[in-house]
Design an enzyme around this catalytic site. Sequence first.
Site, short mmCIF file in Angstrom:
data_model
loop_
_atom_site.label_atom_id
_atom_site.label_comp_id
_atom_site.label_asym_id
_atom_site.label_seq_id
_atom_site.Cartn_x
_atom_site.Cartn_y
_atom_site.Cartn_z
N PRO A 150 0.85 -1.20 0.00
CA PRO A 150 0.00 0.00 0.00
C PRO A 150 0.88 1.24 0.00
CG PRO A 150 0.00 -1.04 2.16
CD PRO A 150 0.73 -1.97 1.25
N CYS A 151 0.76 2.05 -1.02
CA CYS A 151 1.65 3.20 -1.19
C CYS A 151 0.83 4.45 -1.49
CB CYS A 151 2.66 2.95 -2.30
SG CYS A 151 4.02 1.89 -1.80
N GLN A 152 0.14 4.96 -0.48
CA GLN A 152 -0.66 6.16 -0.67
C GLN A 152 0.13 7.35 -1.21
OE1 GLN A 152 -0.62 4.28 2.01
NE2 GLN A 152 -2.71 3.63 2.48
#
Length: 410
Positions: free
Chosen positions: A79-81
């Site tokens: 997860p790489c916002q």
Amino acid sequence: MLKAISLFTGAGGLDLGFEAAGFKTRVAVEMDHVCCETLRLNRRWSVIEDDLRVVTSKHLLKTAQLAPGEADILIGGPPCQPFSKNGYWANGDAPRLNDPNADTLNEYLRVVRDTQPKTLLLENVYGLAYAGKSEGLDRILDGIRDINKKAKTRYAPVWAVLDAAGYGVPQRRERIFLIASRDGREFKFPQPTHGESSVDQLTTALQPFHTAWDALGDLPQRLNDVDLQLTGKWADLLPSIPEGQNYLWHTPRGRGLPLFGWRTRYWSFLLKLSKHKPSWTIQAQPGPATGPFHWTNRKLSARELARLQTFPNDFKFDCDRSEVQRMVGNAVPSLLAEILAREIRRQLLDAPLRSQKLKLMPPHRRIAPRRHSVAPVHGTYLSLKGAHAEHPGVRLGPRARLRAAELADQ
């Protein structure tokens, strides 16, 4: 079955596709409790419910009952916002690797280094490879080169941005996929099999896109579930927008009433599905007016969300609808994962499947019914009718100007 290690598993979108292609998830690492409970409800995988940053590679391998080098594939979507489209516009020129949420890339690389799988697949938002802002992708490529140097492996990563609709998924969804083989074989991404226009289909032998009707046409259309009803300021405006349209219908360039300025709202504002097109991207945490919505003017049900993401029909949820949307919206379409898994088997693992039939491909249904009629604009919104300025252009809107001013003051 071939052996998979799964990181950042979520609700298992990638895993379900690999399962359809003959892989077994030997261990899944996921820190979200609802996701873990959903995985346990549906599959007998070994699930480590914890933050990968505190899960040692030794513990991961022991749980999977694997030694280093034995896993056929390592899969995961860190997860790489900071690299999402929202993060791109919100943070502008900020160095996104400095965001603590970008540590997930380093953890993925750490597990690659320690487990040395025969192949690997990493999925992420396509913002990871934005021109001039590709430090996240560069970090992965540099990290793999460092692993090769120290471990004497020969991972040769290749990456591509794929639109899931081009492979039969009834949803437009662009994501980046990176694939590599430990022995140095180079992976070739499969060409799209589905297209939009009849011209494209004639010239390139593409099949027509699968539509929202293909995915949902056998499910009940009218649902009285209170959780599916719209709430908020704009709830009564949605019935006045035709299916396949969004708020732009009610702008001076649209065919409704001039209630908004052209492109002054985000694209998914009051966005409604069309029976004749793929769905637009399912959002994980939408606001009350964020679509896509069903053509009957309601939110999508849990089963409908899962269908649009091509989860298997036997996949169950035991949580509220908002949690389902969050899990599904963060997942990889399982059909696209199945297609890539089959190609990895064939190209990199010398283990092609005999059957050519894709287990998760939705059907092409009969011609969809006519579009639903629209309602007149509710009187609540008539005061908005009038002249509205258009958006001034890319990087010229109020948020962009505010960000530019903040940077100038630093």
